[in-house]
Write a protein that holds these residues in place. Sequence first.
Motif, PDB file in Angstrom:
ATOM      1  N   THR A 189     -23.413  -9.679  -8.728  1.00 23.77           N
ATOM      2  CA  THR A 189     -22.541  -8.843  -7.906  1.00 23.77           C
ATOM      3  C   THR A 189     -23.276  -7.576  -7.505  1.00 23.77           C
ATOM      4  OG1 THR A 189     -20.422  -9.619  -8.762  1.00 23.77           O
ATOM      5  CG2 THR A 189     -20.482  -7.384  -7.948  1.00 23.77           C
ATOM      6  N   LEU A 190     -23.060  -7.161  -6.267  1.00 23.85           N
ATOM      7  CA  LEU A 190     -23.616  -5.911  -5.757  1.00 23.85           C
ATOM      8  C   LEU A 190     -22.453  -4.975  -5.477  1.00 23.85           C
ATOM      9  CD1 LEU A 190     -26.345  -4.574  -4.689  1.00 23.85           C
ATOM     10  CD2 LEU A 190     -25.516  -5.210  -2.431  1.00 23.85           C
ATOM     11  N   VAL A 191     -22.578  -3.722  -5.918  1.00 20.59           N
ATOM     12  CA  VAL A 191     -21.536  -2.717  -5.692  1.00 20.59           C
ATOM     13  C   VAL A 191     -22.119  -1.626  -4.802  1.00 20.59           C
ATOM     14  CG1 VAL A 191     -19.973  -1.056  -6.754  1.00 20.59           C
ATOM     15  CG2 VAL A 191     -20.486  -3.214  -7.931  1.00 20.59           C
ATOM     16  N   VAL A 192     -21.496  -1.388  -3.663  1.00 15.78           N
ATOM     17  CA  VAL A 192     -21.965  -0.392  -2.697  1.00 15.78           C
ATOM     18  C   VAL A 192     -20.897   0.671  -2.536  1.00 15.78           C
ATOM     19  CG1 VAL A 192     -22.773   0.030  -0.348  1.00 15.78           C
ATOM     20  CG2 VAL A 192     -23.311  -2.136  -1.481  1.00 15.78           C
ATOM     21  N   ASN A 193     -21.259   1.908  -2.840  1.00 15.35           N
ATOM     22  CA  ASN A 193     -20.298   3.017  -2.763  1.00 15.35           C
ATOM     23  C   ASN A 193     -18.996   2.678  -3.487  1.00 15.35           C
ATOM     24  OD1 ASN A 193     -22.103   4.592  -1.413  1.00 15.35           O
ATOM     25  ND2 ASN A 193     -21.070   4.532   0.572  1.00 15.35           N
ATOM     26  N   ASP A 194     -19.156   2.110  -4.666  1.00 22.81           N
ATOM     27  CA  ASP A 194     -18.042   1.777  -5.558  1.00 22.81           C
ATOM     28  C   ASP A 194     -17.139   0.675  -5.006  1.00 22.81           C
ATOM     29  OD1 ASP A 194     -17.225   2.327  -8.152  1.00 22.81           O
ATOM     30  OD2 ASP A 194     -15.471   3.440  -7.456  1.00 22.81           O
ATOM     31  N   GLN A 205     -17.263  -3.606  -4.236  1.00 19.57           N
ATOM     32  CA  GLN A 205     -18.043  -4.812  -4.476  1.00 19.57           C
ATOM     33  C   GLN A 205     -18.405  -5.493  -3.159  1.00 19.57           C
ATOM     34  OE1 GLN A 205     -16.707  -7.485  -7.522  1.00 19.57           O
ATOM     35  NE2 GLN A 205     -15.835  -5.850  -8.773  1.00 19.57           N
ATOM     36  N   TYR A 206     -19.678  -5.825  -3.057  1.00 19.92           N
ATOM     37  CA  TYR A 206     -20.192  -6.526  -1.879  1.00 19.92           C
ATOM     38  C   TYR A 206     -19.746  -7.979  -1.920  1.00 19.92           C
ATOM     39  CZ  TYR A 206     -23.735  -9.169   0.761  1.00 19.92           C
ATOM     40  OH  TYR A 206     -24.386 -10.048   1.596  1.00 19.92           O
ATOM     41  N   ARG A 207     -19.338  -8.493  -0.774  1.00 23.27           N
ATOM     42  CA  ARG A 207     -18.994  -9.903  -0.649  1.00 23.27           C
ATOM     43  C   ARG A 207     -19.861 -10.515   0.449  1.00 23.27           C
ATOM     44  NH1 ARG A 207     -17.304  -9.709  -5.213  1.00 23.27           N
ATOM     45  NH2 ARG A 207     -15.144  -9.168  -5.718  1.00 23.27           N
ATOM     46  N   GLY A 208     -20.545 -11.559   0.112  1.00 22.07           N
ATOM     47  CA  GLY A 208     -21.377 -12.219   1.111  1.00 22.07           C
ATOM     48  C   GLY A 208     -22.629 -12.798   0.495  1.00 22.07           C
ATOM     49  N   LYS A 209     -23.480 -13.275   1.366  1.00 17.45           N
ATOM     50  CA  LYS A 209     -24.712 -13.918   0.947  1.00 17.45           C
ATOM     51  C   LYS A 209     -25.651 -12.898   0.312  1.00 17.45           C
ATOM     52  CE  LYS A 209     -28.432 -16.744   2.919  1.00 17.45           C
ATOM     53  NZ  LYS A 209     -28.940 -17.336   4.190  1.00 17.45           N
TER      54      LYS A 209
END
Length: 633
Positions: A348-353, A355-359
């Motif tokens: 999982t990637l978290v951007v500016n608090d 969670q990123y969704r995608g490839k």
Amino acid sequence: MEQRRFHHLLQGFALLILIGECQARFVVEKNSLTVTSPEKIKGTRDSAIGNFGVPQYGGSMAGAVVYPKENKKACKSFDELGISFKSKPGSLPTFVLIDRGDCFFALKVWNVQSAGASAVLVADDIEEPLITMDTPEEYRSSAKYIENITIPSALIEKTFGDTLKEAISGGDMVNVNLDWREAVPHPDDRVEYELWTNSNDECGVKCDILMGFVKDFKGAAQCKSQCINHGRYCAPDPEQDFSRGYDGKDVVTENLRQLCVFRVANESHRPWVWWDYVTDFLIRCPMKAKKYNKECADGVIKSLGLDGKKIETCMGDPDADRDNPVLKEEQDAQVGKGSRGDVTILPTLVVNDHQYRGKLAKSAVLKAICAGFEETTEPAICLTGDLETNECLENNGGCWQDKAANLTACRDTFRGRVCECPLVNDVQFKGDGYSHCEPGGPGRCKINNGGCWHESQHGIAYSACLDRGDVKCKCPQGFKGDGVNSCLDVDECKEKQACQCPECSCKNTWGSYECTCSGDLLYIRDHDTCISKSRSEVRSAWAAMWVILIGLAMAGGGAYLVYKYRLRAWFRSKCMESSGLISKPHYGILLPNACLFFMQSYMDSEIRAIMAQYMPLDGQSEVPSRVSNDNHA
């Protein structure tokens, strides 16, 4: 001046075993979906971003929705059914609405993408809150199509899906707009992100994707990073078999080691070395080769010049019966606060608090991170060609274009395509960017003649374009028309606009006319008249003669004046000096003959003046005499 920072929180390692002891809270990341037509169902709804494909973070996408009459769940290939969703030139991209059920979400999207669609909407089959569509973990055969999914997808609620289906079946043109601009907050010129990873390389498709991402993203992360870590991570037994191979303890130990590698590297002001360690460890110490151990890890640490003792001190004793401060901190970080939610999908990637969704791919992740910057504050890496959406390559992105002049209003950015009238050679085009753009201001006629009429014949060119004033297109003299679509030649001869004199003969030409005179007459265009060529030649000769005579007269008059007032006085004074009449120093020699001639003339004039007082002389009229005859000579 303070440099703009590409600031991110690097990686977290989630201890799933500890998380499992409490109630996990999962947050569905959403984007906005707005129906723009038909009027009766206009409005904005939420949709759940799929955890695969490439969502257009920071941008938006407009499209026309279609609902297939067969293969409505998209579990079969549309190619086999002869169905295509490719949009026609000049029309909006196609968004395909499909039903949930019978097969994996990712497979549905892959089949629709293969048929040419630009986005997928999956209608839920039950009434429930939105969920996140994820990829299957247990089938390695799915890796190929999952990796190749590039279009965005979203899950919508059942009632909303039914509304769209009803409108489409009724013959309405359903247009929607998917908007990801607020999917990631962008409050300022900094972006913080957390990457929750896994040192386990035997967890199937997702581990393969993770390994590929870490290798590919390393360069971008090292290029612009000042990294700090606030996360933790753990995984279950790699083989799901406690009787053989590695167990969860080995994975936790390596996760802890990688956390401490980052801490030590960060303390030495080299946080990017973490990417080197993770990449090298995945290559040199895989589980398949039975090298997933401390000895292999120490070799990688030594090759990178890291302090091994500091790393071991950081790790502490994994067998001690007390909390590990590093893992404890990671456990706290995994529990999401605010709108983020807990980290339950890995990686999982978290951007500016959020969670990123995608490839999990370099360009897709960079696009999401770049979307987290306040507009106009993005670093240079966000403006490179690698992040362009390439939407302008198909149907020119639906924007205005002038194929003849090779001009377009379509511009690709990481936020998606933008339809903006271009700036060409310091000439700014103006318009809506979609259906109309035209050049404006000085120099506009240099660009495709400013959109005005222009034509050339027999090497002669005319244009209706004007560089200044309110009137932009006006047919030139000799033509008539609107100046934009056409300018027709004016027949000056037929319309009696020229050659009106009796001796004139008129011939129309393209954009002008030719007028000739009969006989030896010469046509004067400014006066629209004919004059004699011989008369004009005689007049010219007499004019030249008069110029010469006047010049000679002026020269003679000037010479006479010089003689009368200057030379004559000088000659007289010199002669009188030489004759002793006056006494004055000599500054030259007066010729005797000239002086004699002058004196003789002078004496003659004096004598004639005296005699004229007493008697008439030749050429002089007689005057009454006032003296006696004794005075006549």
